[in-house]
Design a protein around this motif. Structure first.
Motif, PDB file in Angstrom:
ATOM      1  N   GLU A   1     -15.998 -20.282  40.279  1.00  0.00           N
ATOM      2  CA  GLU A   1     -14.923 -19.964  40.858  1.00  0.00           C
ATOM      3  C   GLU A   1     -14.126 -18.082  40.370  1.00  0.00           C
ATOM      4  O   GLU A   1     -14.637 -17.999  39.202  1.00  0.00           O
ATOM      5  CB  GLU A   1     -14.172 -20.716  40.749  1.00  0.00           C
ATOM      6  N   PHE A   2     -14.017 -17.417  40.512  1.00  0.00           N
ATOM      7  CA  PHE A   2     -13.887 -16.214  40.105  1.00  0.00           C
ATOM      8  C   PHE A   2     -12.942 -15.618  40.754  1.00  0.00           C
ATOM      9  O   PHE A   2     -12.345 -15.611  42.764  1.00  0.00           O
ATOM     10  CB  PHE A   2     -14.949 -15.347  40.208  1.00  0.00           C
ATOM     11  N   THR A   3     -11.828 -14.340  40.540  1.00  0.00           N
ATOM     12  CA  THR A   3     -11.200 -13.164  41.076  1.00  0.00           C
ATOM     13  C   THR A   3     -11.646 -12.409  41.048  1.00  0.00           C
ATOM     14  O   THR A   3     -12.498 -11.614  39.872  1.00  0.00           O
ATOM     15  CB  THR A   3      -9.834 -12.779  40.386  1.00  0.00           C
ATOM     16  N   ILE A   4     -12.145 -11.556  42.539  1.00  0.00           N
ATOM     17  CA  ILE A   4     -12.851 -10.600  42.460  1.00  0.00           C
ATOM     18  C   ILE A   4     -11.791  -9.408  42.873  1.00  0.00           C
ATOM     19  O   ILE A   4     -11.080  -9.770  43.346  1.00  0.00           O
ATOM     20  CB  ILE A   4     -14.103 -10.319  43.246  1.00  0.00           C
ATOM     21  N   ALA A   5     -12.087  -8.006  41.877  1.00  0.00           N
ATOM     22  CA  ALA A   5     -10.699  -7.194  41.749  1.00  0.00           C
ATOM     23  C   ALA A   5     -11.237  -5.918  43.417  1.00  0.00           C
ATOM     24  O   ALA A   5     -12.334  -6.200  43.578  1.00  0.00           O
ATOM     25  CB  ALA A   5     -11.096  -6.325  40.480  1.00  0.00           C
TER      26      ALA A   5
ATOM     27  N   VAL B   1     -14.487  -8.451  38.077  1.00  0.00           N
ATOM     28  CA  VAL B   1     -14.623 -10.463  38.397  1.00  0.00           C
ATOM     29  C   VAL B   1     -13.201 -10.407  37.036  1.00  0.00           C
ATOM     30  O   VAL B   1     -13.834 -10.182  35.498  1.00  0.00           O
ATOM     31  CB  VAL B   1     -15.459 -10.914  38.797  1.00  0.00           C
ATOM     32  N   THR B   2     -13.031 -11.382  37.110  1.00  0.00           N
ATOM     33  CA  THR B   2     -11.352 -12.240  35.895  1.00  0.00           C
ATOM     34  C   THR B   2     -12.243 -14.000  36.589  1.00  0.00           C
ATOM     35  O   THR B   2     -12.482 -14.532  37.592  1.00  0.00           O
ATOM     36  CB  THR B   2     -10.361 -12.387  36.672  1.00  0.00           C
ATOM     37  N   ILE B   3     -12.183 -14.836  35.255  1.00  0.00           N
ATOM     38  CA  ILE B   3     -12.936 -16.229  35.319  1.00  0.00           C
ATOM     39  C   ILE B   3     -11.734 -16.568  34.410  1.00  0.00           C
ATOM     40  O   ILE B   3     -12.142 -16.443  32.991  1.00  0.00           O
ATOM     41  CB  ILE B   3     -14.354 -15.655  35.162  1.00  0.00           C
ATOM     42  N   GLU B   4     -11.804 -17.365  34.668  1.00  0.00           N
ATOM     43  CA  GLU B   4     -10.846 -17.904  33.710  1.00  0.00           C
ATOM     44  C   GLU B   4      -9.673 -17.723  32.524  1.00  0.00           C
ATOM     45  O   GLU B   4      -9.488 -17.346  31.532  1.00  0.00           O
ATOM     46  CB  GLU B   4     -11.514 -18.779  32.518  1.00  0.00           C
ATOM     47  N   GLY B   5      -9.702 -16.440  33.124  1.00  0.00           N
ATOM     48  CA  GLY B   5      -8.475 -15.562  32.529  1.00  0.00           C
ATOM     49  C   GLY B   5      -9.078 -14.423  31.776  1.00  0.00           C
ATOM     50  O   GLY B   5      -8.872 -13.515  31.073  1.00  0.00           O
ATOM     51  N   ASN B   6     -10.412 -14.569  32.330  1.00  0.00           N
ATOM     52  CA  ASN B   6     -11.673 -13.353  30.900  1.00  0.00           C
ATOM     53  C   ASN B   6     -11.384 -12.019  32.423  1.00  0.00           C
ATOM     54  O   ASN B   6     -12.332 -12.690  32.799  1.00  0.00           O
ATOM     55  CB  ASN B   6     -12.803 -13.695  30.048  1.00  0.00           C
ATOM     56  N   ASN B   7     -11.951 -10.689  31.708  1.00  0.00           N
ATOM     57  CA  ASN B   7     -12.152  -9.764  32.312  1.00  0.00           C
ATOM     58  C   ASN B   7     -14.406  -9.441  32.027  1.00  0.00           C
ATOM     59  O   ASN B   7     -13.849  -9.713  31.475  1.00  0.00           O
ATOM     60  CB  ASN B   7     -10.869  -8.426  32.983  1.00  0.00           C
TER      61      ASN B   7
ATOM     62  N   MET C   1     -12.605 -26.389  28.640  1.00  0.00           N
ATOM     63  CA  MET C   1     -13.779 -25.681  28.998  1.00  0.00           C
ATOM     64  C   MET C   1     -14.278 -24.844  29.972  1.00  0.00           C
ATOM     65  O   MET C   1     -14.335 -25.652  30.835  1.00  0.00           O
ATOM     66  CB  MET C   1     -14.800 -27.027  28.962  1.00  0.00           C
ATOM     67  N   SER C   2     -14.807 -23.865  29.041  1.00  0.00           N
ATOM     68  CA  SER C   2     -15.753 -22.712  30.084  1.00  0.00           C
ATOM     69  C   SER C   2     -16.664 -22.994  30.896  1.00  0.00           C
ATOM     70  O   SER C   2     -17.863 -23.216  30.519  1.00  0.00           O
ATOM     71  CB  SER C   2     -16.001 -21.345  28.859  1.00  0.00           C
TER      72      SER C   2
END
Length: 297
Positions: A228-232, A206-212, A1-2
């Motif tokens: 939690e997130f991935t920052i480019a 940023v990418t969160i749960e596979g979405n940009n 769940m997102s």
């Protein structure tokens, strides 16, 4: 769940001299923690004959936070403050029971080409402080806590988090953090956050749960503890939020309060130019912004 409860696009709002991108409030989301209003100003580029001129206008029941990336604003208020806001510094003005201020291009820039880019933020006051005396605090850029973790640079603009505390004198539990990264990194900071949390992507993605998600998007978390997130690479984001108030906050124009009658009194006092409630701004006394009338169309 997102964990993303809401995705809001920055929307244009007219503040008189130019358009800004309004982040809060939205119909779907009126506040995040104690943050009740956020405008993203610019970037706007002005010729030598163009200037920012926001005449004296009133506030109650909030603190304003001004933070610039580019350019300069000269702030004057009815407390007697007169200071030039430069990039990286923080202006924190607490309106309490009532304050008046103006925001203009400084004299030394009024006949030069210039740019302006930054945030204008309103933070609601706890109910027991809504009628306090107004106050003003200016924090220079070099006094704002900054640190690095590898390629990630952090700046704690206001509040307290990560065991660090900004010198900006806030009145409730909140955080306002700048995060920049020179490389792609995954950041997990949910255990350090509290209350409600939102992220604004200024530059990059940023990418969160596979979405940009790209620039000019505001992401509101369902649960700050799961942040939690991935920052480019070469991206900049802002995280803000904190403990929400027990009572709703009402907003009319520049007035914020937990009590609607207090706002009605402020409207009457400003319309009547009651100098006891809303004193003049020293050095900027010739003009003022009138109370806007409701659109009955």
């Amino acid at each position: 769940m997102s964990n993303i409860g809401m995705i809001l696009e920055e929307k244009a709002a007219n503040i008189g001299n130019f358009l800004v991108g309004r982040l809060l409030p939205f119909r779907e989301k009126r506040s995040v923690g104690p943050f009740v209003f956020i405008d993203h100003m610019g970037p706007v580029y002005m010729k030598d004959y163009q200037n920012l001129d926001v005449p004296p206008h009133p506030h109650i029941g909030l603190s304003t936070l001004t933070y610039l990336f580019e350019g300069s604003i000269f702030h004057r208020d009815s407390i007697g403050s007169a200071v030039e806001i430069k990039p990286g510094a923080v202006n924190w003005m607490t309106a309490g029971k009532g304050v008046v201020h103006s925001e203009r291009t400084p004299e030394h820039l009024r006949h030069a080409d210039k740019s302006l880019h930054g945030f204008q933020i309103w933070v609601g006051l706890p109910k027991h402080l809504e009628q306090e005396e107004p106050s003003f605090h200016h924090t220079e850029a070099e006094n704002i806590p900054t640190w690095k973790d590898g390629d990630i640079a952090y700046k704690l603009i206001a509040g307290e988090v990560f065991g660090r505390k900004s010198p900006v004198p806030v009145h409730s539990k909140l955080f306002f953090i700048e995060i920049k990264s020179s490389s792609e990194q995954t950041i997990s900071i949910g255990n350090d956050l509290f209350g409600e949390a939102a992220m604004y992507v200024l530059d990059g993605t940023v990418t969160i749960e596979g979405n940009n998600y790209g620039s000019k998007q505001l992401l509101i978390a369902k649960n700050a503890k799961l942040c939690e997130f991935t920052i480019a690479a070469n991206s900049t984001v802002y995280l803000f939020g904190g403990a929400p108030f027990d009572e709703p906050r009402y907003i009319y124009w520049n007035f914020v309060s937990s009590d609607k009658e207090t706002i009605e009194n402020a409207k009457r006092n400003w319309t009547d130019q009651n100098l006891e409630a809303f004193p003049k701004v020293p050095g900027d006394e010739q003009d003022f912004v009138p109370l806007p009338q409701p659109n009955r169309g």
